[in-house]
Design a protein around this motif. Structure first.
Motif, PDB file in Angstrom:
ATOM      1  N   ASP A  39       0.850  -1.186   0.000  1.00 40.66           N
ATOM      2  CA  ASP A  39       0.000   0.000   0.000  1.00 40.66           C
ATOM      3  C   ASP A  39       0.889   1.241   0.000  1.00 40.66           C
ATOM      4  OD1 ASP A  39      -2.330  -1.411  -0.026  1.00 40.66           O
ATOM      5  OD2 ASP A  39      -2.952  -0.893   2.024  1.00 40.66           O
ATOM      6  N   LEU A  76       0.523   5.206   0.643  1.00 40.81           N
ATOM      7  CA  LEU A  76      -0.391   6.219   1.161  1.00 40.81           C
ATOM      8  C   LEU A  76       0.087   7.608   0.741  1.00 40.81           C
ATOM      9  CD1 LEU A  76      -1.320   3.733   2.680  1.00 40.81           C
ATOM     10  CD2 LEU A  76      -1.412   5.074   4.779  1.00 40.81           C
ATOM     11  N   ARG A 105      -3.366   4.787  -2.150  1.00 41.42           N
ATOM     12  CA  ARG A 105      -4.460   5.085  -1.234  1.00 41.42           C
ATOM     13  C   ARG A 105      -4.304   6.481  -0.655  1.00 41.42           C
ATOM     14  NH1 ARG A 105      -7.027   0.298  -0.837  1.00 41.42           N
ATOM     15  NH2 ARG A 105      -5.824  -1.665  -0.817  1.00 41.42           N
ATOM     16  N   PHE A 137      -8.167   4.852   2.578  1.00 47.42           N
ATOM     17  CA  PHE A 137      -7.455   3.970   3.500  1.00 47.42           C
ATOM     18  C   PHE A 137      -8.390   2.844   3.924  1.00 47.42           C
ATOM     19  CE2 PHE A 137      -5.070   7.940   5.210  1.00 47.42           C
ATOM     20  CZ  PHE A 137      -4.253   7.951   4.081  1.00 47.42           C
ATOM     21  N   PRO A 138      -7.920   1.605   3.913  1.00 46.64           N
ATOM     22  CA  PRO A 138      -8.788   0.489   4.309  1.00 46.64           C
ATOM     23  C   PRO A 138      -8.965   0.429   5.823  1.00 46.64           C
ATOM     24  CG  PRO A 138      -6.584  -0.311   3.797  1.00 46.64           C
ATOM     25  CD  PRO A 138      -6.595   1.152   3.460  1.00 46.64           C
ATOM     26  N   ARG A 151      -9.530  -2.417   7.372  1.00 45.39           N
ATOM     27  CA  ARG A 151      -8.804  -3.622   7.751  1.00 45.39           C
ATOM     28  C   ARG A 151      -7.731  -3.872   6.683  1.00 45.39           C
ATOM     29  NH1 ARG A 151     -11.143  -7.034  11.380  1.00 45.39           N
ATOM     30  NH2 ARG A 151     -10.316  -8.884  10.310  1.00 45.39           N
ATOM     31  N   PRO A 152      -6.570  -3.254   6.837  1.00 46.34           N
ATOM     32  CA  PRO A 152      -5.525  -3.363   5.808  1.00 46.34           C
ATOM     33  C   PRO A 152      -5.111  -4.813   5.586  1.00 46.34           C
ATOM     34  CG  PRO A 152      -4.971  -1.665   7.426  1.00 46.34           C
ATOM     35  CD  PRO A 152      -6.127  -2.430   7.982  1.00 46.34           C
ATOM     36  N   ASP A 153      -4.832  -5.110   4.330  1.00 52.10           N
ATOM     37  CA  ASP A 153      -4.348  -6.439   3.960  1.00 52.10           C
ATOM     38  C   ASP A 153      -3.170  -6.246   3.012  1.00 52.10           C
ATOM     39  OD1 ASP A 153      -4.003  -9.100   3.470  1.00 52.10           O
ATOM     40  OD2 ASP A 153      -5.684  -9.280   2.068  1.00 52.10           O
ATOM     41  N   ALA A 154      -2.011  -6.057   3.584  1.00 50.00           N
ATOM     42  CA  ALA A 154      -0.813  -5.795   2.786  1.00 50.00           C
ATOM     43  C   ALA A 154       0.391  -6.353   3.526  1.00 50.00           C
ATOM     44  CB  ALA A 154      -0.647  -4.292   2.548  1.00 50.00           C
ATOM     45  N   VAL A 163       3.502  -1.006   3.921  1.00 50.80           N
ATOM     46  CA  VAL A 163       2.835   0.241   3.599  1.00 50.80           C
ATOM     47  C   VAL A 163       3.867   1.366   3.630  1.00 50.80           C
ATOM     48  CG1 VAL A 163       2.102   0.555   6.022  1.00 50.80           C
ATOM     49  CG2 VAL A 163       0.993   1.881   4.187  1.00 50.80           C
ATOM     50  N   ARG A 170      -3.395   1.027  12.732  1.00 50.59           N
ATOM     51  CA  ARG A 170      -4.248   0.081  12.016  1.00 50.59           C
ATOM     52  C   ARG A 170      -3.400  -0.931  11.242  1.00 50.59           C
ATOM     53  NH1 ARG A 170      -8.231   3.213   8.274  1.00 50.59           N
ATOM     54  NH2 ARG A 170      -8.333   4.469  10.190  1.00 50.59           N
ATOM     55  N   TYR A 171      -2.353  -0.442  10.616  1.00 49.34           N
ATOM     56  CA  TYR A 171      -1.456  -1.328   9.863  1.00 49.34           C
ATOM     57  C   TYR A 171      -0.575  -2.146  10.804  1.00 49.34           C
ATOM     58  CZ  TYR A 171      -2.539   0.507   5.208  1.00 49.34           C
ATOM     59  OH  TYR A 171      -3.167   0.828   4.020  1.00 49.34           O
TER      60      TYR A 171
END
Length: 335
Positions: free
Chosen positions: A25, A27, A61, A81-82, A84-87, A90, A111-112
């Motif tokens: 991701d 940002l 993002r 921005f998610p 529930r991040p899935d990466a 970032v 969150r990440y």
């Protein structure tokens, strides 16, 4: 906009490739630094080319999604921005404005981090994080311009001048050109050493600098000229801007004659020691005018100009110090 690649032959192969892909991701905030974005994306893009399959996928993002532009006049589409991040990684990019409200991302970082995603903060994003934690630590770094602003605003502590520092939870980085080194180093977790070297060669990046490499400014590292005496002289100049050394003091410390030093400056740098020293200090003053709220008088003293600063500055840059400071508020972001 996502970084996507040609599907491998067959649906099953494509699914397998997607499972193997490392997800990144990126940002962005309005006015992001294009150098940093290109340094991440081009390294990942070339890594995919070298590995012959989509080893990396990336997603742009932003806080609210939609188009986001940089100061160079280019822009890209983003998704929000998610929740529930899935990466796997970032990157949070700077945007040339350390006061930008959108750079305040501690909740997003959490969150990440909560999902064990490696966070890499570049330049202004790193300095904002440092400022909001309330103290500069040796296990955090940022671009030297932002370090000057943190010092000027009284953020306590002694931060690092390294290109990047990994504190175990997240990585703070100087950004700009060092972003290439950081991203190339990241590849080592997913590619062989030979493959990483190939990516570096394609980038014409002769050497991947280690994270502990010091940023080349203010005496934090030597300016490499190929001449040991010149390198030592420049280091002394960089270390002594507030109270400049006389040329006689410089040659005494280096151990050569004034005539020899003059000749070396002429041959290698097409300048004189006095002119080079003065320009270093004027460039430092220009940086402080654009990146701090220090008064013109404070800046003149910090850069070794107790008298005649405005005239010297105008002679070099073509504008007065006050006009130069005002110019930073006139920069327009073009989309």
């Amino acid at each position: 906009m996502d970084g996507r690649f040609q599907d491998m032959a067959g649906t099953e192969c494509a699914a397998d490739a997607a499972q193997m892909s490392c997800h990144v991701d990126i940002l962005l905030t309005e006015g992001f630094v294009l150098t940093e974005l290109a340094s991440v994306v081009d390294v990942l893009r070339i890594a995919n080319r070298v590995s012959a399959h989509p080893l990396f996928q990336w997603h742009y993002r932003s806080r609210h999604g939609g188009p986001v532009g940089c100061l160079a006049g280019l822009g890209t589409d983003t998704t929000p921005f998610p929740e529930r991040p899935d990466a796997d990684y970032v990157f949070i990019l700077g945007n040339s404005d350390p006061d930008c409200p959108e750079l305040s991302m501690r909740s997003v970082i959490s969150r990440y981090s909560y999902r064990n995603i490696k966070v890499l903060l570049l330049s202004e994003a790193a300095s904002r994080y440092i400022a909001e934690t309330g103290e500069q630590h040796s296990n955090h770094t940022t671009h030297w311009e932002n370090r000057a602003l943190l010092d000027e605003r009284g953020t306590p502590g002694e931060g690092s001048y390294a290109l990047a520092v990994d504190d175990g939870k997240l990585m703070t980085c100087a950004g700009m050109g060092s972003t290439v080194d950081v991203t190339l180093s990241l590849l080592r977790n997913h590619m062989s050493a030979a493959a990483v070297a190939t990516v570096s060669d394609i980038m014409l990046h002769e050497k991947i600098r280690g994270f502990s490499t010091l940023q080349p400014f203010g005496g934090k590292a030597l300016s490499i000229t190929g001449d040991t005496d010149l390198d030592q002289c420049i280091e002394l100049m960089q270390n002594n801007m507030e109270e400049p050394l006389q040329i006689g003091e410089l040659v005494s410390l280096i151990g050569i004659s004034s005539r020899s030093l003059e000749r070396k400056f002429r041959q290698v740098l097409d300048s004189t020691p006095n002119t080079y020293y003065r320009e270093l200090r004027l460039n430092r003053a220009n940086t402080l005018l654009l990146n701090t709220s220090m008064s013109v008088r404070e800046i003149s003293l910090a850069c070794g100009f107790p008298n005649g600063f405005s005239s010297l500055f105008r002679g070099h840059f073509g504008v007065t110090p006050l006009a130069r400071r005002k110019s930073r508020f006139k920069v327009q972001i073009k989309l």
